[in-house]
Scaffold this motif. Sequence first.
Motif, PDB file in Angstrom:
ATOM      1  N   GLY B 139      65.239 -39.138  34.545  1.00 14.63           N
ATOM      2  CA  GLY B 139      64.383 -39.531  35.240  1.00 14.63           C
ATOM      3  C   GLY B 139      64.766 -39.620  36.782  1.00 14.63           C
ATOM      4  O   GLY B 139      63.067 -39.716  36.586  1.00 14.63           O
ATOM      5  N   GLY B 140      64.830 -38.893  37.327  1.00 13.07           N
ATOM      6  CA  GLY B 140      64.290 -37.974  38.417  1.00 13.07           C
ATOM      7  C   GLY B 140      62.432 -36.962  38.428  1.00 13.07           C
ATOM      8  O   GLY B 140      62.243 -37.599  39.532  1.00 13.07           O
ATOM      9  N   MET B 141      62.937 -36.655  37.162  1.00 11.10           N
ATOM     10  CA  MET B 141      61.830 -35.609  37.093  1.00 11.10           C
ATOM     11  C   MET B 141      60.098 -36.925  36.427  1.00 11.10           C
ATOM     12  O   MET B 141      59.892 -36.407  37.694  1.00 11.10           O
ATOM     13  CB  MET B 141      61.344 -34.686  35.565  1.00 11.10           C
ATOM     14  CG  MET B 141      62.601 -33.684  36.268  1.00 11.10           C
ATOM     15  SD  MET B 141      62.956 -32.900  34.650  1.00 11.10           S
ATOM     16  CE  MET B 141      61.436 -32.437  34.236  1.00 11.10           C
ATOM     17  N   ARG B 142      60.512 -37.957  35.709  1.00 11.26           N
ATOM     18  CA  ARG B 142      59.594 -38.265  35.642  1.00 11.26           C
ATOM     19  C   ARG B 142      59.098 -39.424  36.713  1.00 11.26           C
ATOM     20  O   ARG B 142      57.929 -39.706  36.951  1.00 11.26           O
ATOM     21  CB  ARG B 142      60.314 -39.503  34.721  1.00 11.26           C
ATOM     22  CG  ARG B 142      59.309 -40.075  33.666  1.00 11.26           C
ATOM     23  CD  ARG B 142      60.016 -40.990  32.972  1.00 11.26           C
ATOM     24  NE  ARG B 142      60.676 -40.871  32.171  1.00 11.26           N
ATOM     25  CZ  ARG B 142      61.461 -40.877  30.803  1.00 11.26           C
ATOM     26  NH1 ARG B 142      60.785 -42.226  30.361  1.00 11.26           N
ATOM     27  NH2 ARG B 142      62.022 -40.437  29.644  1.00 11.26           N
ATOM     28  N   ARG B 143      60.222 -39.691  38.069  1.00 12.42           N
ATOM     29  CA  ARG B 143      59.922 -40.703  38.822  1.00 12.42           C
ATOM     30  C   ARG B 143      58.895 -39.228  39.781  1.00 12.42           C
ATOM     31  O   ARG B 143      57.682 -40.498  40.777  1.00 12.42           O
ATOM     32  CB  ARG B 143      60.870 -40.526  39.823  1.00 12.42           C
ATOM     33  CG  ARG B 143      60.886 -42.628  40.603  1.00 12.42           C
ATOM     34  CD  ARG B 143      59.991 -43.318  39.368  1.00 12.42           C
ATOM     35  NE  ARG B 143      60.329 -45.182  40.063  1.00 12.42           N
ATOM     36  CZ  ARG B 143      59.961 -45.414  39.595  1.00 12.42           C
ATOM     37  NH1 ARG B 143      57.944 -45.021  38.981  1.00 12.42           N
ATOM     38  NH2 ARG B 143      59.205 -46.881  40.170  1.00 12.42           N
ATOM     39  N   ARG B 144      59.063 -38.214  39.798  1.00 21.26           N
ATOM     40  CA  ARG B 144      58.500 -37.516  41.091  1.00 21.26           C
ATOM     41  C   ARG B 144      56.898 -37.245  40.488  1.00 21.26           C
ATOM     42  O   ARG B 144      55.707 -37.212  41.105  1.00 21.26           O
ATOM     43  CB  ARG B 144      59.192 -36.272  40.372  1.00 21.26           C
ATOM     44  CG  ARG B 144      59.918 -35.598  42.494  1.00 21.26           C
ATOM     45  CD  ARG B 144      61.046 -34.578  41.899  1.00 21.26           C
ATOM     46  NE  ARG B 144      60.514 -33.290  41.122  1.00 21.26           N
ATOM     47  CZ  ARG B 144      61.511 -32.983  40.789  1.00 21.26           C
ATOM     48  NH1 ARG B 144      62.804 -33.410  40.846  1.00 21.26           N
ATOM     49  NH2 ARG B 144      61.150 -31.808  39.881  1.00 21.26           N
ATOM     50  N   LEU B 145      57.224 -37.356  38.752  1.00 18.73           N
ATOM     51  CA  LEU B 145      55.258 -36.793  38.333  1.00 18.73           C
ATOM     52  C   LEU B 145      55.022 -38.900  38.191  1.00 18.73           C
ATOM     53  O   LEU B 145      53.077 -38.454  38.799  1.00 18.73           O
ATOM     54  CB  LEU B 145      55.694 -36.908  36.568  1.00 18.73           C
ATOM     55  CG  LEU B 145      54.674 -36.765  35.907  1.00 18.73           C
ATOM     56  CD1 LEU B 145      53.383 -35.127  36.723  1.00 18.73           C
ATOM     57  CD2 LEU B 145      54.344 -36.527  34.605  1.00 18.73           C
ATOM     58  N   ASP B 146      55.121 -38.701  38.333  1.00 20.95           N
ATOM     59  CA  ASP B 146      54.868 -40.481  38.767  1.00 20.95           C
ATOM     60  C   ASP B 146      53.852 -40.873  40.205  1.00 20.95           C
ATOM     61  O   ASP B 146      52.964 -41.195  40.323  1.00 20.95           O
ATOM     62  CB  ASP B 146      55.620 -41.818  38.278  1.00 20.95           C
ATOM     63  CG  ASP B 146      55.375 -42.817  38.426  1.00 20.95           C
ATOM     64  OD1 ASP B 146      54.354 -43.532  37.838  1.00 20.95           O
ATOM     65  OD2 ASP B 146      56.201 -43.882  38.608  1.00 20.95           O
ATOM     66  N   LEU B 147      54.909 -40.055  40.620  1.00 22.56           N
ATOM     67  CA  LEU B 147      54.519 -39.908  42.197  1.00 22.56           C
ATOM     68  C   LEU B 147      53.315 -39.121  42.857  1.00 22.56           C
ATOM     69  O   LEU B 147      52.407 -40.064  43.269  1.00 22.56           O
ATOM     70  CB  LEU B 147      55.927 -39.208  43.067  1.00 22.56           C
ATOM     71  CG  LEU B 147      55.867 -39.524  44.404  1.00 22.56           C
ATOM     72  CD1 LEU B 147      55.386 -40.956  45.204  1.00 22.56           C
ATOM     73  CD2 LEU B 147      56.447 -39.416  45.199  1.00 22.56           C
ATOM     74  N   ALA B 148      52.973 -38.342  41.967  1.00 24.31           N
ATOM     75  CA  ALA B 148      52.329 -37.301  42.418  1.00 24.31           C
ATOM     76  C   ALA B 148      51.047 -37.802  41.686  1.00 24.31           C
ATOM     77  O   ALA B 148      49.825 -37.696  42.307  1.00 24.31           O
ATOM     78  CB  ALA B 148      52.779 -36.440  41.003  1.00 24.31           C
ATOM     79  N   ALA B 149      51.082 -39.072  40.101  1.00 22.31           N
ATOM     80  CA  ALA B 149      50.288 -39.333  40.189  1.00 22.31           C
ATOM     81  C   ALA B 149      49.324 -40.009  40.793  1.00 22.31           C
ATOM     82  O   ALA B 149      47.849 -40.418  40.504  1.00 22.31           O
ATOM     83  CB  ALA B 149      50.516 -40.262  38.977  1.00 22.31           C
ATOM     84  N   SER B 150      50.013 -41.236  41.437  1.00 20.35           N
ATOM     85  CA  SER B 150      49.573 -41.910  42.595  1.00 20.35           C
ATOM     86  C   SER B 150      49.111 -41.207  44.154  1.00 20.35           C
ATOM     87  O   SER B 150      48.522 -42.152  45.172  1.00 20.35           O
ATOM     88  CB  SER B 150      51.075 -42.337  43.094  1.00 20.35           C
ATOM     89  OG  SER B 150      51.844 -42.386  43.614  1.00 20.35           O
ATOM     90  N   LEU B 151      49.587 -39.792  43.600  1.00 22.49           N
ATOM     91  CA  LEU B 151      48.710 -39.840  45.410  1.00 22.49           C
ATOM     92  C   LEU B 151      47.674 -38.580  44.714  1.00 22.49           C
ATOM     93  O   LEU B 151      46.902 -36.917  45.869  1.00 22.49           O
ATOM     94  CB  LEU B 151      49.617 -38.247  45.448  1.00 22.49           C
ATOM     95  CG  LEU B 151      51.012 -39.133  46.245  1.00 22.49           C
ATOM     96  CD1 LEU B 151      52.284 -38.278  46.575  1.00 22.49           C
ATOM     97  CD2 LEU B 151      50.896 -39.555  47.686  1.00 22.49           C
ATOM     98  N   THR B 164      63.476 -46.156  43.474  1.00 25.71           N
ATOM     99  CA  THR B 164      64.685 -45.809  43.506  1.00 25.71           C
ATOM    100  C   THR B 164      65.157 -46.042  42.596  1.00 25.71           C
ATOM    101  O   THR B 164      66.576 -45.713  41.864  1.00 25.71           O
ATOM    102  CB  THR B 164      65.504 -44.729  44.642  1.00 25.71           C
ATOM    103  OG1 THR B 164      65.816 -45.939  45.182  1.00 25.71           O
ATOM    104  CG2 THR B 164      64.674 -43.730  45.060  1.00 25.71           C
ATOM    105  N   THR B 165      65.029 -47.670  41.732  1.00 23.29           N
ATOM    106  CA  THR B 165      66.038 -48.368  41.087  1.00 23.29           C
ATOM    107  C   THR B 165      66.074 -47.830  39.761  1.00 23.29           C
ATOM    108  O   THR B 165      65.113 -47.240  39.034  1.00 23.29           O
ATOM    109  CB  THR B 165      65.108 -49.398  40.407  1.00 23.29           C
ATOM    110  OG1 THR B 165      65.406 -49.988  42.399  1.00 23.29           O
ATOM    111  CG2 THR B 165      65.845 -50.828  39.945  1.00 23.29           C
ATOM    112  N   GLY B 166      67.609 -48.168  39.437  1.00 21.70           N
ATOM    113  CA  GLY B 166      68.173 -46.803  38.048  1.00 21.70           C
ATOM    114  C   GLY B 166      67.685 -45.538  37.805  1.00 21.70           C
ATOM    115  O   GLY B 166      68.571 -45.082  37.344  1.00 21.70           O
ATOM    116  N   LEU B 167      67.947 -44.381  39.237  1.00 19.96           N
ATOM    117  CA  LEU B 167      68.161 -43.075  39.580  1.00 19.96           C
ATOM    118  C   LEU B 167      69.520 -42.940  39.836  1.00 19.96           C
ATOM    119  O   LEU B 167      70.341 -43.554  40.366  1.00 19.96           O
ATOM    120  CB  LEU B 167      67.116 -42.609  41.043  1.00 19.96           C
ATOM    121  CG  LEU B 167      65.512 -42.520  39.939  1.00 19.96           C
ATOM    122  CD1 LEU B 167      64.840 -41.946  41.145  1.00 19.96           C
ATOM    123  CD2 LEU B 167      65.051 -41.964  38.517  1.00 19.96           C
TER     124      LEU B 167
END
Lengths: 264, 313
Positions: B139-151, B164-167
């Motif tokens: 979950g945390g890795m996915r969110r980090r990749l998601d964040l990378a995609a928005s940057l 961080t909902t659900g992490l």
Amino acid sequence: MSASTTVPATTPLSHALSDSWTMTRRELARWRRQPVTVVVNLVFPVMLLLMFGYLVGGGRGVGGEYVDYLVPGMLALTMAFGLEGTMIAVTRDLDKGVVDRFRSLPMANGAVLVGRSAADMLQSALGLAVLTGVGYALGWRAHGGPGAFLGAVGLLLLFRFAMLWIGIFLALVAGKPELVQAVQILVWPVGFLSNAFATPDSMPGWLGTVVQWNPMSQTATAVRDLFGGPGGESGHVWAALAWPLALLAVFFPLAVARFARLSR
Amino acid sequence: MADTAITVEGARKRYGSKDALDGLDLTVTRGTVHGVLGPNGAGKTTLVRILSTLLRPDGGRVEVAGHDVVAQAYAVRLRIGLLGQHAALDEELDGRQNLEMFGRLHHLGARRARARADELLARFDLTDTGRKPVGAYSGGMRRRLDLAASLITEPEVLFLDEPTTGLDPRGRAEVWDSVRSLVGGGTTVLLTTQYLEEADQLADRISVVDSGRVVADGTADELKAATGGDRVDVVLRHAGRLDDAVALLPLTGVRVDADRRLLSAPVTDRMAALSGVVRALEEAGIEAEDVALRRPTLDEVFLHLTDRTKEAA
């Protein structure tokens, strides 16, 4: 605010093509990652063909070789069932927020739908190739010449294209993958209430009428005609053109409007 | 104007008979992290969807990075990044393929899109897993990749909708670190959250939203101060004496937490309250483990503010 004078208000049209290609590539990359899914999708209609060709053993009274009757029917049925795949893919992207992210990017938003169409049409063309190959091995032959053959493929893909936009529209209306199952269940009777496996003459009167009016039956009949096989009627090419075009005239604008309505 | 990254004036959005946004006002200074805090259904997500051009407001003026979100949506999209509530990624594709695709959709061109993907994978510590399908990520890795995609394009303004909902706590800490590292780069961040701790940890300023309006606005300290000052906490040695203590102590509005053997009450005069409590406990022979003065928590502020709007309604 100087930036706003140098930046156009909407996405430049020049991006539309490259964005559509990027979205198509996305689907192709997905295929490479999931070859099993692709193969299963291609094998399923082949299984149906074998099942109806050998197990069910229908085809009395089609007026010729049953395989020449069955293969065009299966080709049309495969195009009709493509609607499910389109719906599943679109609802999945909607549900996961992928479509939202695309819409927040400086890309041509329509590319989301164009990429979906291109990828699904490619997959369907591949499906046609596999199914005709298996049909050939089973003894099916196209007797109408190369021009008629290409015309038949064109009619099948046109029918698939109409199904595609119905699928996109239904997916945008449903929104959630759970509702796709309901549509899937409805696709089956529509697919089987056709002349794919048996002639309407062999059915009870009212059923025969429904079957005859099914747009899928129009395509199947026209394709049989172009392949020079049993069950073909020469006038049906026009019906097989008119039905998908009429469906497109209704569902293409509906789908586009529904997509634009995501921002409301 | 140059100092303002986000301007929202009287934004309205109606769904059927419900006002998701009911004349919301908000100003966010460039280069700051702004927390939007509110309960479920307060209008946080509607606000983010309007700010990120996904949704048209029914009324009001909304500008992001100096551009109107309706009339100049494309200009806004060139300048923003969006991290929605769900990781908006292709599960079947790997991390690198995902980032490369978003790079292409930002029209970086093939070569720069690839280079940018590698850069971001390295920055978010995902290089090792860059070739694994996202479906296999934690979950945390996915969110980090998601964040990378928005940057991808170093956006001027970044929207994080309940990032961080659900992490799990570890995933949450990972995302917090990533967000903190952004702020140095001058990116303006608007963050919605239900977690008060998250707003307290990350945000320079906080807007408390309820029923589609901002009901309070300020730094965490200002909000705490605005909610009626300090509290005294008393922890007793024996839970059995809690009732005695409540009856005895010179306090009003006492809250009791029996599991923690804790009494808590608002105070006006800090020192008088403290000495009064200590003296009263001593005289009655009630043993205390701890007596402390403290500022209200953001939780208490939040409950206070959202309760007040419900009473007013």
